[in-house]
Write a protein that holds these residues in place. Structure first.
Motif, mmCIF file in Angstrom:
data_model
loop_
_atom_site.group_PDB
_atom_site.id
_atom_site.type_symbol
_atom_site.label_atom_id
_atom_site.label_comp_id
_atom_site.label_asym_id
_atom_site.label_seq_id
_atom_site.Cartn_x
_atom_site.Cartn_y
_atom_site.Cartn_z
ATOM 1 N N ASP A 248 27.307 -18.412 38.785
ATOM 2 C CA ASP A 248 25.985 -17.971 38.366
ATOM 3 C C ASP A 248 25.473 -18.923 37.286
ATOM 4 O OD1 ASP A 248 23.711 -16.477 38.059
ATOM 5 O OD2 ASP A 248 24.681 -14.783 37.065
ATOM 6 N N GLU A 249 24.489 -19.733 37.633
ATOM 7 C CA GLU A 249 23.902 -20.726 36.728
ATOM 8 C C GLU A 249 24.949 -21.689 36.149
ATOM 9 O OE1 GLU A 249 20.764 -21.244 36.248
ATOM 10 O OE2 GLU A 249 19.961 -19.493 37.276
ATOM 11 N N PRO A 250 25.699 -22.395 36.976
ATOM 12 C CA PRO A 250 26.726 -23.301 36.452
ATOM 13 C C PRO A 250 26.164 -24.507 35.706
ATOM 14 C CG PRO A 250 26.474 -23.617 38.815
ATOM 15 C CD PRO A 250 25.668 -22.402 38.453
ATOM 16 N N PHE A 251 24.886 -24.832 35.924
ATOM 17 C CA PHE A 251 24.298 -26.011 35.282
ATOM 18 C C PHE A 251 23.572 -25.680 33.988
ATOM 19 C CE2 PHE A 251 24.466 -26.774 39.870
ATOM 20 C CZ PHE A 251 25.235 -27.925 39.890
ATOM 21 N N ASN A 252 23.606 -24.426 33.585
ATOM 22 C CA ASN A 252 22.899 -24.002 32.376
ATOM 23 C C ASN A 252 23.385 -24.770 31.148
ATOM 24 O OD1 ASN A 252 21.110 -22.328 30.899
ATOM 25 N ND2 ASN A 252 22.831 -21.059 30.256
ATOM 26 N N ALA A 253 22.450 -25.363 30.393
ATOM 27 C CA ALA A 253 22.709 -26.052 29.119
ATOM 28 C C ALA A 253 23.392 -27.414 29.276
ATOM 29 C CB ALA A 253 23.541 -25.181 28.175
ATOM 30 N N LEU A 254 23.583 -27.892 30.507
ATOM 31 C CA LEU A 254 24.207 -29.206 30.711
ATOM 32 C C LEU A 254 23.172 -30.316 30.600
ATOM 33 C CD1 LEU A 254 26.622 -28.609 33.733
ATOM 34 C CD2 LEU A 254 27.112 -28.428 31.278
ATOM 35 N N ASP A 255 23.591 -31.454 30.030
ATOM 36 C CA ASP A 255 22.693 -32.607 29.975
ATOM 37 C C ASP A 255 22.660 -33.297 31.340
ATOM 38 O OD1 ASP A 255 24.938 -34.421 30.189
ATOM 39 O OD2 ASP A 255 25.302 -34.125 28.056
ATOM 40 N N VAL A 256 21.794 -34.283 31.465
ATOM 41 C CA VAL A 256 21.554 -34.927 32.760
ATOM 42 C C VAL A 256 22.832 -35.514 33.343
ATOM 43 C CG1 VAL A 256 20.330 -36.790 33.933
ATOM 44 C CG2 VAL A 256 19.139 -35.398 32.245
ATOM 45 N N ASP A 257 23.590 -36.229 32.539
ATOM 46 C CA ASP A 257 24.822 -36.847 33.043
ATOM 47 C C ASP A 257 25.834 -35.789 33.466
ATOM 48 O OD1 ASP A 257 23.797 -39.363 32.622
ATOM 49 O OD2 ASP A 257 24.800 -39.660 30.692
ATOM 50 N N SER A 258 25.923 -34.715 32.707
ATOM 51 C CA SER A 258 26.869 -33.646 33.046
ATOM 52 C C SER A 258 26.459 -32.931 34.327
ATOM 53 C CB SER A 258 26.970 -32.642 31.898
ATOM 54 O OG SER A 258 27.485 -33.260 30.731
ATOM 55 N N VAL A 259 25.151 -32.754 34.533
ATOM 56 C CA VAL A 259 24.667 -32.146 35.767
ATOM 57 C C VAL A 259 25.099 -32.994 36.964
ATOM 58 C CG1 VAL A 259 22.600 -31.673 37.143
ATOM 59 C CG2 VAL A 259 22.727 -30.885 34.779
ATOM 60 N N GLU A 260 24.924 -34.305 36.854
ATOM 61 C CA GLU A 260 25.331 -35.191 37.948
ATOM 62 C C GLU A 260 26.831 -35.101 38.206
ATOM 63 O OE1 GLU A 260 23.610 -37.121 40.095
ATOM 64 O OE2 GLU A 260 21.839 -36.130 39.272
ATOM 65 N N ASN A 261 27.594 -35.027 37.128
ATOM 66 C CA ASN A 261 29.056 -34.937 37.268
ATOM 67 C C ASN A 261 29.464 -33.635 37.957
ATOM 68 O OD1 ASN A 261 31.879 -35.538 36.768
ATOM 69 N ND2 ASN A 261 31.781 -34.037 35.112
ATOM 70 N N ILE A 262 28.871 -32.524 37.549
ATOM 71 C CA ILE A 262 29.243 -31.230 38.128
ATOM 72 C C ILE A 262 28.750 -31.119 39.568
ATOM 73 C CG2 ILE A 262 29.017 -28.726 37.918
ATOM 74 C CD1 ILE A 262 30.855 -30.134 35.834
ATOM 75 N N ARG A 263 27.588 -31.667 39.853
ATOM 76 C CA ARG A 263 27.144 -31.697 41.252
ATOM 77 C C ARG A 263 28.163 -32.422 42.129
ATOM 78 N NH1 ARG A 263 20.811 -33.599 40.623
ATOM 79 N NH2 ARG A 263 19.898 -31.585 40.071
ATOM 80 N N GLY A 264 28.615 -33.586 41.651
ATOM 81 C CA GLY A 264 29.616 -34.340 42.401
ATOM 82 C C GLY A 264 30.920 -33.578 42.549
ATOM 83 N N LEU A 265 31.307 -32.868 41.489
ATOM 84 C CA LEU A 265 32.540 -32.077 41.521
ATOM 85 C C LEU A 265 32.439 -30.953 42.562
ATOM 86 C CD1 LEU A 265 35.304 -31.326 40.366
ATOM 87 C CD2 LEU A 265 34.130 -30.085 38.535
#
Length: 212
Positions: free
Chosen positions: A155-172
């Motif tokens: 539920d909202e895993p990208f909340n509060a992540l910066d741009v680079d972290s969003v890209e990393n978690i998307r890839g993960l």
């Protein structure tokens, strides 16, 4: 193969009707995106899938077994719902270590490897009470995936992540799907949903409307 099956689900929560006769079949190894306004019931839907609450009517079946009093919490679920609570005066690694001790499935090295994957430093002495919101979110993701869980409800895993972290978690998340994991996620950012999801549903008029 259907791994989560919701049939004719109806649910009211705190006096509000959220779902009426709703059906959803989730296939193994796919990513499902759920959208809808705040308060529409996305988190409640997640809670019904993992046995935290029961529907008023209808059934929730996981791997062919219906959830109920004798089969309350399905196994092998990784979950982020609302904001996870942590021990503020312990480090991120110490918090994950305490959680890992419940099932004793993974080693310290596996915990550290997971922390690195999400962008945290396992050797850092910083206490969780000193973490930024983004760091707490990464810790939440780490606890959800560290035991190689088969099904992820995020539920909202990208909340509060910066741009680079969003890209990393998307890839993960894409890599976890490639390994056969089943993922159901929500996000206020439609781009996250569009890029990751094989199927997309919107909560509307007390049911789930398929839009992809």
């Amino acid at each position: 193969m259907t791994i989560i099956d919701l049939k004719n689900i109806s649910k009211s929560y705190k006096g509000l009707v959220l779902f009426e006769n709703t059906n959803l079949a989730i296939e193994k190894g796919k990513i499902y995106g759920l959208t809808g306004p705040n308060g529409s019931g996305k988190s409640v839907l997640f809670k019904m899938m993992c046995g935290f609450i029961f529907p008023d009517q209808g059934t929730v079946t996981i791997r062919g077994k219906q959830l109920g009093k004798d089969n309350r919490f399905p196994e092998d679920f990784g979950i982020i719902i609302d904001r996870p609570g942590y021990i503020g005066n312990k480090t991120g690694f110490e918090n994950l270590k305490y959680l890992a001790m419940i099932n004793r499935k993974i080693s310290d090295e596996q915990i550290k490897e997971t922390m690195i994957k999400v962008g945290l430093q396992p050797a850092a002495k910083q206490k969780v009470k000193e973490y930024s919101l983004g760091m707490k979110q990464k810790l939440a993701i780490a606890q959800a995936i560290m035991e190689d869980q088969e099904i992820l409800l995020l539920d909202e895993p990208f909340n509060a992540l910066d741009v680079d972290s969003v890209e990393n978690i998307r890839g993960l998340l894409k890599s976890l799907k490639d390994k056969g994991k089943t993922i159901v996620l929500t996000s206020h950012n439609q781009e996250d949903i569009d890029l990751l999801s094989d199927h997309i549903y919107r909560v509307r008029n007390f049911t789930l409307e398929k839009i992809k």
